[in-house]
Design an enzyme around this catalytic site. Structure first.
Site, PDB file in Angstrom:
ATOM      1  N   ASP A 161      -6.809 -20.965   0.240  1.00 27.85           N
ATOM      2  CA  ASP A 161      -5.397 -20.613   0.134  1.00 27.85           C
ATOM      3  C   ASP A 161      -5.070 -19.567   1.206  1.00 27.85           C
ATOM      4  OD1 ASP A 161      -2.910 -19.738  -0.539  1.00 27.85           O
ATOM      5  OD2 ASP A 161      -3.365 -19.381  -2.653  1.00 27.85           O
ATOM      6  N   CYS A 185      -1.011 -28.663  -4.218  1.00 22.37           N
ATOM      7  CA  CYS A 185      -1.654 -27.343  -4.202  1.00 22.37           C
ATOM      8  C   CYS A 185      -1.010 -26.488  -5.290  1.00 22.37           C
ATOM      9  CB  CYS A 185      -1.583 -26.698  -2.816  1.00 22.37           C
ATOM     10  SG  CYS A 185       0.073 -26.361  -2.196  1.00 22.37           S
ATOM     11  N   ARG A 231      -0.384 -25.199   1.766  1.00 18.77           N
ATOM     12  CA  ARG A 231      -1.371 -26.235   2.064  1.00 18.77           C
ATOM     13  C   ARG A 231      -0.845 -27.658   1.900  1.00 18.77           C
ATOM     14  NH1 ARG A 231      -5.619 -23.842  -2.055  1.00 18.77           N
ATOM     15  NH2 ARG A 231      -3.603 -23.404  -3.044  1.00 18.77           N
TER      16      ARG A 231
END
Ligand code: 4NP
Length: 154
Positions: free
Chosen positions: A122, A8, A14
């Site tokens: 996000d 990420c 994440r």
């Protein structure tokens, strides 16, 4: 050994979750799972406390992870590189040296036909419900990926 890298932006929200979830579903003697971020902001930091918490609530411990930046040698060290969103995908591809490198990079959610938006949102500026949603879609997709990987093994 099949080696899988989750990527990420910051490697604190994440990809640490994707890393912990998939790792928990695969035998460690046959699969290596890791994660990285395309940015350098959080190198050496543990995952965001909200990612640690949502994982813990689901019996997965990611608290020992430490953020690192994606590097070109990851194209050699991993068989599959999963990007969490299109922006991460573009950032990784910009470092590729050849078509073999490019061929290793996939959007993680492309593995899940039930999810139409292929970007893992996000959650960094969000709240706990955003982290719960991220966990849910990563967990559902990891189930699919783990089944595929386990059944493609001799
Ligand atoms: P991640 O989330 O890419 O899922 O780890 C982010 C973490 C930090 C920042 C952005 C996204 N940041 O701008 O510091």
């Amino acid at each position: 050994m099949t080696r899988i890298l989750m990527v990420c932006l910051g490697n604190i929200c994440r990809s640490p979750l994707a890393h912990g979830i998939l790792q928990a579903q695969l035998p460690t003697d046959k699969f290596q799972v890791d994660s990285a971020g395309t940015a350098a902001y959080h190198i050496g930091n543990p995952p965001d406390r909200r990612s640690i918490e949502v994982a813990r609530l689901n019996d997965i411990d990611i608290s020992m992870q430490s953020a690192r930046q994606f590097r070109v040698s990851d194209f050699d060290a991993f068989d599959v590189i999963y990007a969490m969103d299109n922006s991460n995908y573009t950032n990784i591809i910009s470092l590729a040296r050849n078509n073999s490198d490019i061929g290793k990079v996939k959007l993680f959610l492309e593995e899940n036909p039930a999810i139409s938006n292929k970007n893992v949102p996000d959650p960094y500026y969000g709240d706990m419900s955003d982290f719960e949603y991220v966990f849910e879609i990563l967990n559902a997709t990891s189930d699919i990926v783990a089944q595929k990987l386990l059944h493609s093994k001799p």
